[in-house]
Design an enzyme around this catalytic site. Structure first.
Site, PDB file in Angstrom:
ATOM      1  N   ASN A 433       0.834  -1.190   0.000  1.00  0.00           N
ATOM      2  CA  ASN A 433       0.000   0.000   0.000  1.00  0.00           C
ATOM      3  C   ASN A 433       0.877   1.251   0.000  1.00  0.00           C
ATOM      4  OD1 ASN A 433      -2.610   1.619   0.681  1.00  0.00           O
ATOM      5  ND2 ASN A 433      -1.132   2.272   2.214  1.00  0.00           N
ATOM      6  N   GLU A 434       0.820   2.008  -1.061  1.00  0.00           N
ATOM      7  CA  GLU A 434       1.390   3.361  -1.198  1.00  0.00           C
ATOM      8  C   GLU A 434       2.902   3.417  -1.064  1.00  0.00           C
ATOM      9  OE1 GLU A 434      -0.784   6.173   1.230  1.00  0.00           O
ATOM     10  OE2 GLU A 434      -2.557   6.030  -0.050  1.00  0.00           O
ATOM     11  N   ASP A 435       3.594   2.290  -1.236  1.00  0.00           N
ATOM     12  CA  ASP A 435       5.054   2.342  -1.184  1.00  0.00           C
ATOM     13  C   ASP A 435       5.632   2.948  -2.460  1.00  0.00           C
ATOM     14  OD1 ASP A 435       4.692   1.216   1.240  1.00  0.00           O
ATOM     15  OD2 ASP A 435       5.699  -0.670   0.824  1.00  0.00           O
ATOM     16  N   SER A 485      -0.380  -0.670  -4.644  1.00  0.00           N
ATOM     17  CA  SER A 485      -1.585   0.148  -4.769  1.00  0.00           C
ATOM     18  C   SER A 485      -1.300   1.502  -4.124  1.00  0.00           C
ATOM     19  CB  SER A 485      -2.777  -0.529  -4.091  1.00  0.00           C
ATOM     20  OG  SER A 485      -3.941   0.252  -4.222  1.00  0.00           O
ATOM     21  N   HIS A 501      -5.183   6.109  -6.044  1.00  0.00           N
ATOM     22  CA  HIS A 501      -5.741   6.607  -4.796  1.00  0.00           C
ATOM     23  C   HIS A 501      -6.100   8.072  -4.987  1.00  0.00           C
ATOM     24  CE1 HIS A 501      -3.633   3.359  -2.082  1.00  0.00           C
ATOM     25  NE2 HIS A 501      -4.330   2.839  -3.076  1.00  0.00           N
TER      26      HIS A 501
END
Length: 823
Positions: A433-435, A485, A501
């Site tokens: 997530n969001e890395d 993501s 996102h």
């Protein structure tokens, strides 16, 4: 003798200093307290009255010392001589949180450094008939993480202490922008002893469906530890009827067999078909009967992630096909439903997932900063037909990729792939997530580079683009893998490729929620708007004197940076501010509801026919909370829906109407997830603000299958502000309805409306009004009360009936935008 399992569910525990000797500590009689297993130290301390409730007031700050200490758990268990005589006796830990050293009768038998890796230790050499003693020392994850950080360097993170990236522990334990910092330790999943002659170490059923879905081959593989004469493999159909049973001799400690099904019954997400599941049973047979038995329930379905060129837009699609059916995946993000996960039960999981299904959500994304959920969660998703986007547990950080860390991650991923791969509900493995997003913000991500990732400023690409996809391909080839993501294109903000996102609304430039359509993507996997929970929940974590907008406790439970500033921004622009907490809470809830509906409705319009599936899904942040908080959740920690939950439920209905207005012109769309076209009668009404019907149109309209259909465009009879309403009829039944009020909400005064609430008995109420009114919200006397619908927009000619479906009692008060009445 058949495999025997001895569950260990009682222990005692105490704190340790880093320098304390474990063996000496075990002999100290004082300082011990009883513990329950599975559990964690916070729950044990709370149960023993040693700490205040960390969820109340400012108490979180008062318990931070717990995460800085070491903890010792000590338990005894009895083994019979018969059990000890078995060829294998092993200690099994399904979850140790996190840095643990395990001693059995004084001998060190196991080290663990990953919360997500089950451990099994050969124990026979250290056991004795009668009483045995097991001790587990948990080192402070914060201290160990800091030591690794000192060795390998400080790395960037969003949320929590940066040392967390070195620790394979639930990252939200370090605190997030919706949850507290509560660094747990303990035996968080079941602990037991197994004694056996032979066991099924692994049972894997790999299904393969033909392209036309007319045939299924089920390759069954059972790996055996120990000696067995044969294995019996049995297949049952979804109704429980026997299909086939075969007996197979083990070869190289394994058995294999393929079952073939013609015209198999398939598993579908809810709303698209049944959740049929077959059952495969494996039994090991010895000279005296069955030695071990395992079974798997298996939904047969074909999953495809479609990334194909679009007919008239740049980029590629991003949507899922299930059994060759394209599906717009609407739903929500899922975080752990408690800061202390050992107290989550199958019953509580069922309540949460039932709420998701009742809100017409098709997909939940298990977010990468939490946990790989308990089997009960996935079993219920299979049963209820909920699709799962499954993140690996990396979130908002620049993770390392040195060799020891990679091996730790490999063990974790392999364990979770093997544990979860038979669940039909999981349709995607996602790397993080969001890395990629944080790496891009640091200018550390070069999408064109494909060399030695571990030597770059973004070393974790070695995990997301090599290690994880390789393991997924080897051990679970039936579903796709996605690196992260958001991910796709040259930038994570790309609106034409991959998933996105959308945080320009709330974060970023605090854009207006009415502009969600401008910030679309091929699949929107996060977006959201904060709101306060309902009043009983606010009262659950505040003392009476703290129930004001300026209270420290209230603000402490909003973990978002500038949370109240951003709430006030959206209130000011849309509904105005309020001084009293009850009215302020309602206004934030109304704005959250309007924002969520605006997003879902605009993005559902991007789901058109083949070649024009511009938007393949939208997952709101977030469905749930891990503690009572002011957050983006649609349903609070206590399973109490916020008003937005009901608004989202209507926006995601399988058949829904959407109205958009530009000046005097209004456009009406229908969105349908039905797989067949239909014909219905559309009624479009134009109402003056004082309740006069100005215009009405009725027309028979065709509605296309599985997509958005433009029904009509019409203009108002005058330039005055008006309210549009649309209803869709099939025969005498209204099958969809919506309304469009002037924006922003505070541009109209709705206080003059005369609202009537009539009790009809058995929890049913009729609501009526003399003029258009917005956001009618019924508060139940029962704090846990739930309705079949709520937060309604009312029109003069259309009384509405709603029913209290959960809870007892009546209505405490009714609110609407511009007024309220005590009942």
């Amino acid at each position: 003798m058949p495999l025997q399992r001895l569950l260990i569910d009682r222990a005692r525990f105490r704190a340790l200093a880093p320098e304390d000797d474990l063996h000496q500590a075990l002999e100290v009689p004082d300082g011990w307290q009883p513990a329950q297993l599975p559990g964690c130290v916070h729950l044990d301390l709370l149960r023993n009255g040693q700490i205040p409730d960390p969820f109340f007031g400012l108490n979180e700050a008062a318990v931070q010392w717990i995460g800085e200490r070491d903890w010792l758990y000590d338990c005894t268990f009895e083994l019979s001589a018969e059990q000890l005589a078995q060829p294998y006796v092993e200690l099994c830990f399904e979850g140790l949180d996190t840095f643990a050293e395990v001693y059995l009768n004084g001998a060190h038998i196991l080290s663990s450094q990953n919360m997500f890796v089950p451990q099994r230790a050969a124990a026979k050499a250290h056991l004795r008939a009668g009483e045995n003693r097991l001790a587990v020392r948990f080192e402070s994850a914060l201290r160990r993480g800091k030591a690794l950080e000192a060795q390998h360097g400080v790395r960037a993170v969003w949320n929590g202490d940066p040392s967390r990236v070195y620790v394979r522990k639930a990252q939200y334990h370090y605190g997030w922008d919706w949850g507290p910092r509560l660094l747990t330790a303990g035996i968080w999943r079941p602990l037991y002893v197994e004694a056996y002659q032979a066991r099924i170490a692994e049972l894997h059923v790999q299904p393969s469906l033909s392209d036309d879905l007319a045939r299924a081959d089920l390759l069954v593989q059972a790996h055996i530890q120990g000696e067995a004469e044969s294995a019996r493999l049995t297949l049952y159909d979804p109704s429980g009827a026997l299909i086939e049973s075969v007996q197979v001799a083990p070869l190289d400690s394994a058995v294999r067999h393929t079952f073939t099904l013609k015209a198999p019954r398939l598993w579908y997400p809810h709303g698209y078909g049944a959740q049929a599941r077959y059952r495969v049973v494996a039994e090991l047979i010895g000279a005296r009967g069955v030695l071990d038995r395992r079974d798997v329930r298996l939904g047969l379905r074909k999953v495809r992630l479609v990334q194909a060129p679009l007919a008239d837009q740049a980029g590629t699609s991003f949507y899922f096909e299930i059994n060759n059916v394209p599906i717009f995946c609407s739903g929500a993000n899922w975080i752990p439903a408690d800061s202390f996960t050992p107290r989550l039960t199958a019953t509580r999981y069922h309540e949460w997932l039932k709420l998701a299904v009742e809100a017409n959500m098709l997909m939940l994304r298990v977010w990468g900063g939490g946990i790989y959920e308990d089997e009960a969660f996935y079993e219920l998703c299979d049963e209820l037909g909920v699709l799962i986007w499954q993140d690996f547990m990396f979130a908002c950080g620049m993770y390392p990729a040195y060799s020891e860390f990679l091996e730790n991650v490999r063990a974790e991923a392999l364990a979770q792939l093997k544990r979860l791969r038979h669940y039909a509900c999981i349709v995607l493995w996602c790397g993080n997530n969001e890395d990629y997003q944080i790496a891009e913000s640091l200018q550390a991500y070069d999408p064109d580079f494909s060399g030695a990732f571990a030597q770059t400023a973004f070393p974790a690409r070695e995990i997301y683009e090599r290690l994880l996809p390789k393991l997924c391909a080897e051990h679970d080839p039936t579903r796709p893998y996605w690196p992260g993501s958001p991910y796709g294109g040259k930038s994570v903000m790309d609106q034409t490729v991959g998933d996105r996102h959308t945080w320009e609304i709330w974060h970023g430039n605090i854009a207006d929620y009415q502009d969600y359509a401008r910030y679309s993507g091929r699949f929107i996997s996060e977006f959201g708007m904060q709101a306060l929970p309902i009043l009983p929940t606010l009262e659950a974590f505040t003392a009476p004197e703290e129930r004001t907008l300026e209270s420290a406790a209230l603000r402490y439970h909003n973990k978002a940076s500038e949370g109240f500033m951003r709430l006030n921004h959206y209130l000011t622009r849309n509904v105005g501010l309020a001084d009293a907490l009850p009215e302020y809470a309602y206004l934030t809830q109304l704005v959250q509801a309007e924002a969520a509906a605006a997003a879902f409705e605009s993005w559902r319009l991007g789901w058109r026919e083949h070649g024009k599936r511009y938007i393949g899904g939208a997952l709101i942040w977030q469905l749930n909370d891990c503690y009572p908080a002011i957050s983006w959740a649609l349903v609070d920690y206590y399973l109490r829906p916020k008003p937005a939950y009901y608004r989202v439920k209507r926006a995601l209905a399988p058949l829904a109407l959407i109205l958009s207005a530009e000046g005097p012109k209004v456009t009406c769309w229908a969105v349908s997830q039905r797989l067949q076209p239909l014909e219905a009668t559309l009624q479009l009404d134009c109402w003056s603000l004082d309740g006069e019907l100005r215009d009405q149109i009725r027309a028979v309209v065709p509605i296309g299958a599985n997509g958005a259909t433009l029904l009509l465009t019409h203009s108002a009879p005058s330039a005055e502000l008006c309210v549009w309403s649309a209803r869709l009829w099939q025969g005498e039944q209204i099958v969809a309805r919506t309304a469009r009020f002037p924006e922003p909400l505070h541009s109209v005064d709705y206080s003059a409306a005369r609202l009537t609430v009539t009790a009809l008995g058995e929890g049913r109420y009729r609501l009526s009004t003399d003029r258009p009114v917005r956001g009618v919200w019924l508060e139940a006397e029962d704090a846990d009360g739930r309705w079949d619908d709520n937060l309604l927009d009312l029109l003069p000619d259309e009384p509405r009936e709603i029913c209290l479906t959960v809870g007892v009692g009546g209505v405490r008060r009714v609110r609407w935008y511009g007024g309220f009445a005590q009942m």
